[in-house]
Structure formats: C-alpha cells, structure tokens
Design an enzyme around this catalytic site. Sequence first.
Site, PDB file in Angstrom:
ATOM      1  N   GLN A  92      -4.508  -0.912   9.544  1.00  0.00           N
ATOM      2  CA  GLN A  92      -4.518  -2.291   9.040  1.00  0.00           C
ATOM      3  C   GLN A  92      -5.128  -3.222  10.084  1.00  0.00           C
ATOM      4  O   GLN A  92      -4.793  -3.152  11.270  1.00  0.00           O
ATOM      5  CB  GLN A  92      -3.081  -2.717   8.685  1.00  0.00           C
ATOM      6  N   LYS A 135       0.843  -1.205   0.000  1.00  0.00           N
ATOM      7  CA  LYS A 135       0.000   0.000   0.000  1.00  0.00           C
ATOM      8  C   LYS A 135       0.875   1.252   0.000  1.00  0.00           C
ATOM      9  O   LYS A 135       0.647   2.191  -0.757  1.00  0.00           O
ATOM     10  CB  LYS A 135      -0.932   0.004   1.223  1.00  0.00           C
ATOM     11  N   ASP A 161     -10.954   3.333   4.026  1.00  0.00           N
ATOM     12  CA  ASP A 161     -11.377   1.926   4.024  1.00  0.00           C
ATOM     13  C   ASP A 161     -12.896   1.814   3.897  1.00  0.00           C
ATOM     14  O   ASP A 161     -13.416   0.726   3.630  1.00  0.00           O
ATOM     15  CB  ASP A 161     -10.961   1.251   5.350  1.00  0.00           C
TER      16      ASP A 161
HETATM   17  N1  GUN Z   1      -7.128  -6.386   6.507  1.00  0.00           N
HETATM   18  C1  GUN Z   1      -7.527  -7.164   5.483  1.00  0.00           C
HETATM   19  N2  GUN Z   1      -8.133  -6.418   4.536  1.00  0.00           N
HETATM   20  C2  GUN Z   1      -8.116  -5.139   4.971  1.00  0.00           C
HETATM   21  C3  GUN Z   1      -8.590  -3.912   4.428  1.00  0.00           C
HETATM   22  O1  GUN Z   1      -9.174  -3.832   3.345  1.00  0.00           O
HETATM   23  N3  GUN Z   1      -8.370  -2.818   5.194  1.00  0.00           N
HETATM   24  C4  GUN Z   1      -7.753  -2.870   6.399  1.00  0.00           C
HETATM   25  N4  GUN Z   1      -7.608  -1.730   7.074  1.00  0.00           N
HETATM   26  N5  GUN Z   1      -7.310  -3.989   6.934  1.00  0.00           N
HETATM   27  C5  GUN Z   1      -7.486  -5.125   6.218  1.00  0.00           C
END
Ligand code: GUN
Length: 286
Positions: free
Chosen positions: A99, A55, A122
């Site tokens: 995350q 990311k 998100d």
């Molecule tokens: N963990 C697994 N998928 C995601 C996501 O799309 N966003 C976040 N913040 N954590 C995750």
Amino acid sequence: MSTAKLIDGKAIAALVIEEVKIAVAERKSKGLPRPGLAVICVGDDPASAVYVRNKRKRTEEVGMLSVSHDLPKETDEQTLLALIDKLNGDEAVHGILVQLPLPPQINAERVIERIHPKKDVDGFHPYNVGRLVLRMPTLRPCTPFGCMRLLKETGEALAGKHAVIIGQSNIVGRPMALELLIARCTITVCHSKTYDLPKLIGAADIVVAGMGKPRFVQGEWLKPGAIVIDVGINRLDDGKLCGDVDFDSAKERASWITPVPGGVGPMTIATLLANTLEAAKWQESA
Ligand code: GUN
C-alpha cells in the site's frame, strides 16, 4: 440537457467480484490452488488502513487466501525488501500489494521493482508498465483498468473521443492515459503546471479527474454531454467523502458521471481481485 446518468461502480464491481468468485470456485473443483494475495501496509495512515481493510475483506469473500503484513512506521527498507523476497518465493502467494504511500525512509521505486512482475497485481512494476506502453498489457494498474470497465459499461463508443485526464500520477493519470490511448481516444494529460485547465476540460468528451482536490472540477467547465470519471476520494471536515469533481454542478452538464462514494473506489478493489486471479494463471502458464 437532462441530468447525467450515474455510472454505478458499486453494481459493476459486484458483477466483477461475482465473476472472480465463480472462477475461484471452478479452480478449486479442478484441484488448482486458491489464489493468494499478500497486502503489506507500513505505518498508520488512516486512509491506507481503510483501503487495506477493504482489500483484505473482499479477498476472503471471493474465496482467495488473504495474507496480511502490517509493519510499524519505523520499518527500514531492507526489512520490507526482505519480506517481499520471502513472498516472491512463497507458492501460496500469487499477488503482492504494498500500500502506498510509504514512509519517507523507504524508497517506493526500489520496493515496487523488487516485486516479481508476475506477482505485481498493482501493475506498477516497470516491466508491466512497459508492456502497457507497448500495447501488450499484462497486469494493469487497478484504478485505470477499473475506470475503463466503467467507461465500457456506458455503451458509448470510445474511439476518437477526446479524453482529458487531470493528474499525472503513476497510480492514476499516467496509466489512465495509456489505457485510453489503447481504446483509441485522443488524450490530453493535465497537471499542476497546465495553463488554462478549464479551457482544456471544456474540450473534453471524457474527463478523468484524479488529482486529489475536493470538488475542484466545476460543472460549468464541462462540455455538455461529457462523460465524467471521478477518481478522487477526499474526506471533508464533516467526515463525508467527496470526489475531485463538484458533483452537483457536473451532473447538470455531463451525460454520464461516477458518484463518490460508489463509483471508482469499489471498481479498484474488484479489479485487484481480477488481477490476482490473472496473476495466478500467469504463474501457472510457466
Ligand atoms: N494507494 C492509493 N492507491 C493505491 C493503489 O492502487 N495501490 C497501492 N498499492 N497503493 C495505493
């Protein structure tokens, strides 16, 4: 039935990333600030570390500001909430992503609610989820929104199709159901208590698998010609990645299928960047 056509998530994600990159450059030429994305990772989960690294790398590649916060696994909730408060007030930061999963001493719901809805890239904040429920979407969860783009790229009509979603998580299953409903699909959401999953899958024109069980969905369960979106990312003992769908058998029945890797994964990151751009615009719109 011939072998399924591949939905090339990597190529479609590259298109989205290129669009975002151009938009960021245009903003710069107009004197607008570059969008900033803060990514917070708590603890040392190896899968999370890989996702977060990707990311951050992509954020920089499109010319956005990437702000990194890596906190130790013992971090208490107050410390994380205080960091979010600081980022909420930071004008250079337009998106905040924490995350998941978080360590057990931290309540994820309280953390998600603390992020300002306009910075919630998100799309997990109850405000943004509620907007999606009401068909008034604002920032939308990246994985399901990315899956919708993949489905649209097939060129197949979605309205009226029966979509069966496997998994009821807040990150994938639930928002995916809402997205497909907006697209006028008939939706069935399955989970660990569902009776006779193979039968339900057999009635699906679209299958979205996101329950985290390696190669679980068998090709023989599919209706011939089904469109298969595999959200699973599982690491096998030999180090290889596989999805929640048994790709080799499924590709013999499906009309379209996403590979793993190279399907949904790259789209999730591309959508995150598109969301960060949208978040910056939303904050500027007063
Ligand atoms: N963990 C697994 N998928 C995601 C996501 O799309 N966003 C976040 N913040 N954590 C995750």
